[in-house]
Design an enzyme around this catalytic site. Structure first.
Site, short mmCIF file in Angstrom:
data_model
loop_
_atom_site.label_atom_id
_atom_site.label_comp_id
_atom_site.label_asym_id
_atom_site.label_seq_id
_atom_site.Cartn_x
_atom_site.Cartn_y
_atom_site.Cartn_z
N ARG A 1 0.84 -1.20 0.00
CA ARG A 1 0.00 0.00 0.00
C ARG A 1 0.88 1.25 0.00
NH1 ARG A 1 -5.42 -1.56 3.53
NH2 ARG A 1 -6.55 -2.28 1.69
N GLN B 1 -1.58 2.54 -5.89
CA GLN B 1 -3.00 2.73 -5.57
C GLN B 1 -3.93 2.20 -6.65
OE1 GLN B 1 -3.43 6.89 -4.64
NE2 GLN B 1 -2.95 6.59 -2.49
N ASP C 1 -4.50 -1.54 -6.21
CA ASP C 1 -4.87 -2.00 -4.86
C ASP C 1 -6.28 -2.56 -4.83
OD1 ASP C 1 -5.20 -2.44 -2.18
OD2 ASP C 1 -4.74 -0.39 -1.55
N SER D 1 -8.30 -2.40 -1.43
CA SER D 1 -9.02 -1.16 -1.18
C SER D 1 -10.30 -1.09 -2.01
CB SER D 1 -8.13 0.05 -1.48
OG SER D 1 -7.08 0.14 -0.54
N TYR E 1 -1.14 -1.54 8.25
CA TYR E 1 -2.20 -2.39 8.77
C TYR E 1 -2.12 -2.45 10.29
CZ TYR E 1 -2.66 -4.23 4.00
OH TYR E 1 -2.85 -4.37 2.65
#
Length: 295
Positions: free
Chosen positions: A38, A43, A46, A49, A145
């Site tokens: 991440r 992005q 991902d 997400s 995380y």
């Protein structure tokens, strides 16, 4: 599959070591969508997400459909109806989307997370952030995380959660720890303290659930409290899920290929982070460590 096949999927290697052994034995190059780091550059790839956003949104719709009262405050000739009170456990992508959706529907929302850095994001969406200060320093790993907490911190966490769970009309749980079963945040005693008619939607059901009484894929009622254990929530919104996931995969393919041919640059943090196996070897560091620890 023939040797040297390249497979892109959500392998969840830390939980599927037998599958990793098969990949090694067949000489398959595997790129795992759930292992993409991440970082800002990754992005568009991902998928965690992308799918978590859908799950967070849908979880609120499940809660609102199951709760036998309005979400917003309603002023009527007969009476003024107070707004529903929601409690979101975990303020990652799924939790933040759940907060935003519940607030749009008019609920009063509080959110809990062990990571202090998410406080501003929670409050920017109109929710109240609940935090245990003693836990702030050791609650987040280098990947952003939440980490598994010590026994002392887990006790502090449960005391705070208990206080807010019993005062909520609906609770949505989203807490996950990569490669491990979901932490149990809502105990049977907490459920027994909730008001009849309250609703729990446990997004973490697929990895065991954040509620001790969750049954994956089922809806159970305990002392009048309805507990939902949905699995694969993004698939309930197939149009957006397919669109977003395909864009995630295209983003990875653009990085992993050059002029139509596979071009894996292991000096690239994204490729090195998401490649699980290549040329009959384990490339992914955490998976390699887990295999060595189990051997």
């Amino acid at each position: 599959m023939v040797e040297n096949t390249v497979v892109i999927a959500a392998f969840q290697p830390l939980s599927n070591l037998d599958l990793v052994e098969l990949l090694i034995g067949k000489g398959i190059t595997s790129l795992s969508m759930d292992a993409i780091p991440r970082i800002a550059r990754a992005q568009k790839m991902d998928s965690l997400s992308s799918m978590s956003s859908l799950a967070g949104y849908k979880s609120v719709l499940i809660a609102s459909n199951s709760l036998g009262k309005y979400f917003p405050m309603m002023m009527t000739a007969a009476a003024t109806v107070p707004p529903a009170r929601g409690f979101i456990l975990g303020a990652g992508v799924a939790g933040l989307q759940a907060i935003a959706t519940a607030r749009r529907l008019g609920a009063v929302v509080r959110a809990f997370d062990v990571r202090p850095d998410v406080k501003q994001q929670v409050e920017s969406l109109g929710a109240t952030f609940i935090q245990v200060e003693e836990m702030a320093a050791s609650s987040e790993d280098t990947g952003g995380y939440a980490k598994e907490l010590s026994e002392e911190h887990q006790k502090l966490e449960q005391e705070v959660i208990h206080e807010y769970v019993k005062d909520s009309d609906f609770v949505i749980t989203t807490a996950l720890i990569p490669g491990r079963p979901a932490p149990v945040l809502i105990t049977e005693a907490m459920v027994n303290d909730m008001k009849p008619g309250s609703v729990i939607v446990d997004i973490a059901a697929e990895t065991g659930g954040n509620c001790a009484l969750t049954k994956p894929g089922e809806i159970v009622t305990i002392n009048g409290v309805e507990i939902h254990g949905p699995v694969n929530l993004p698939s309930s919104m197939p149009q957006q899920a397919s669109h977003l996931y395909s864009r995630n995969i295209v983003g990875l393919l653009q990085l992993a290929t050059k002029e139509g041919e596979l071009n894996l640059d292991f000096d690239d943090a994204i490729i090195n982070g998401c490649c699980i196996t290549h040329e009959s070897k384990v490339i992914h560091g955490p998976t390699k460590e887990r295999i060595e620890a189990n051997s």
